[in-house]
Write an enzyme that holds these catalytic residues in place. Structure first.
Site, mmCIF file in Angstrom:
data_model
loop_
_atom_site.group_PDB
_atom_site.id
_atom_site.type_symbol
_atom_site.label_atom_id
_atom_site.label_comp_id
_atom_site.label_asym_id
_atom_site.label_seq_id
_atom_site.Cartn_x
_atom_site.Cartn_y
_atom_site.Cartn_z
ATOM 1 N N GLU A 41 0.116 3.857 1.421
ATOM 2 C CA GLU A 41 -0.030 4.346 2.891
ATOM 3 C C GLU A 41 1.200 4.020 3.728
ATOM 4 O OE1 GLU A 41 -2.754 5.867 4.658
ATOM 5 O OE2 GLU A 41 -3.680 5.772 2.655
ATOM 6 N N TYR A 83 -3.063 0.499 10.019
ATOM 7 C CA TYR A 83 -2.961 -0.125 8.726
ATOM 8 C C TYR A 83 -1.626 -0.146 7.888
ATOM 9 C CZ TYR A 83 -4.169 -0.890 3.766
ATOM 10 O OH TYR A 83 -4.432 -1.308 2.452
ATOM 11 N N SER A 105 0.901 -1.290 -0.064
ATOM 12 C CA SER A 105 -0.085 0.116 -0.031
ATOM 13 C C SER A 105 0.905 1.412 0.072
ATOM 14 C CB SER A 105 -0.987 0.126 1.297
ATOM 15 O OG SER A 105 -1.395 1.347 1.441
#
Length: 326
Positions: free
Chosen positions: A127, A148, A125
């Site tokens: 992120e 996450y 990801s």
């Protein structure tokens, strides 16, 4: 005929990947925690549910994971499973970490113990980078800012370690945001599309959002599952950033959506501070140059086309589910 095991087949990416692999002639195993009771709505929407061998697997349980790997003996494993909401990860950090990093570790260990030439794809990801005002590439340092993202960063380094230590074919696709009609309602993009369509049909009047000044690189999910497959066809396993290379603010996303429906978003959008995350990424920019060069892959759809496709599906789906007496 190659065999592929998709963990997390019921999600957006898992469903599109299953369809893609079936079209490539694969025998596809689709895994979820409870295949007997899961509705597999996305697979039904794509018309492929009956073409997949659906199995139950809990990748947070090593014994169960090893048993399934040894039984199926897949050529390729795609790990798309795990808690996928950044916002929810603040409320459920333990569940998020276990479903993402522990599950990924169990797959790595199971493949190692099986001693089979199995290739593993891990869903990474963007992120993990935190804010990336300078477009992130594969050498950009991680700065995760949510449970996450921390779990995804852990899984990334697990892949890197097992690839080096045990010579496994294991790779991570560091995907930036990617959308489709199969996005769940709790994702902000689907919320915007769905609510705007309801406003268009006079069923709602307001859309509540948090920080609309964030900037993201949004792509089209069916494009991105092709990149996953291409990564697994290389001679050597490598990690790749998958993105369009073009970023937009959420405000632009909202504006494009409402204009496509002949609406003025400023008349309907309400900013609710409660919807802001404890920590949020302001800017997400990507450099997908490595994937463009080495995989010969490039995102096909831009943001306007993505939004138009999602709106068209949302309006069509609403019409199909509107009672005749309405």
């Amino acid at each position: 005929m190659k065999k592929a095991l998709i963990c997390g087949v019921s999600g957006q990416d898992g469903s599109y990947l299953a369809k893609f692999l079936l079209e490539k002639g694969y025998y596809v195993y689709g895994a979820s925690r409870d295949a007997q009771t899961s509705p597999f709505i996305n697979l039904k929407k794509l018309g492929i549910k009956d073409d997949i061998n659906l199995i139950s697997i809990n990748i947070t349980d090593f014994g169960n994971t090893l048993e399934c790997i040894n039984k199926i003996k897949p050529d390729e494993v795609y790990n798309l499973a795990g808690q996928s909401s950044v916002r929810l990860s603040f409320d459920q950090p333990h569940e998020t970490h276990e479903s993402i990093s522990t599950g990924n570790l169990n797959l790595l260990e199971a493949i190692k113990f099986s001693n089979l030439p199995i290739k593993l794809y891990n869903a990474g990801s963007s992120e993990c980078f935190g804010d990336s005002s300078i477009p992130a590439n594969e050498n950009t340092i991680f700065h995760p800012r949510s449970p996450y993202a921390i779990a995804k960063a852990t899984a990334f380094w697990q892949i890197d370690n097992y690839r080096e230590a045990y010579n496994l074919f294991a790779c991570t696709g560091i995907l930036f945001n990617h959308e489709s009609p199969l996005r769940p309602e709790h994702f902000v993009t689907k919320k915007i599309i769905s609510t705007a369509c309801k406003i268009h049909r006079n069923r709602l009047n307001k859309l509540s959002l948090g920080n609309i000044n964030i900037e993201r690189d949004w792509g089209w999910a069916p494009d991105y599952v092709e990149a996953m497959w291409l990564m697994m066809q290389q001679d050597q396993p490598k990690d790749y950033i998958i993105a369009t290379g073009k970023s937009h603010t959420l405000k632009e996303f909202i504006d494009f959506t409402f204009k496509a429906l002949d609406l003025n978003w400023e008349e309907h959008v309400v900013i609710d501070e409660v919807l802001r995350r404890p920590t949020d990424l302001q800017i997400g920019r990507a450099d997908p140059g490595k994937a463009n060069r080495e995989l010969d892959w490039k995102a096909k759809l831009g943001l306007n086309a993505i939004i138009e496709n999602m709106i068209e599906h949302e309006l069509s789906y609403s019409n199909l589910n509107t009672p005749s007496s309405y």
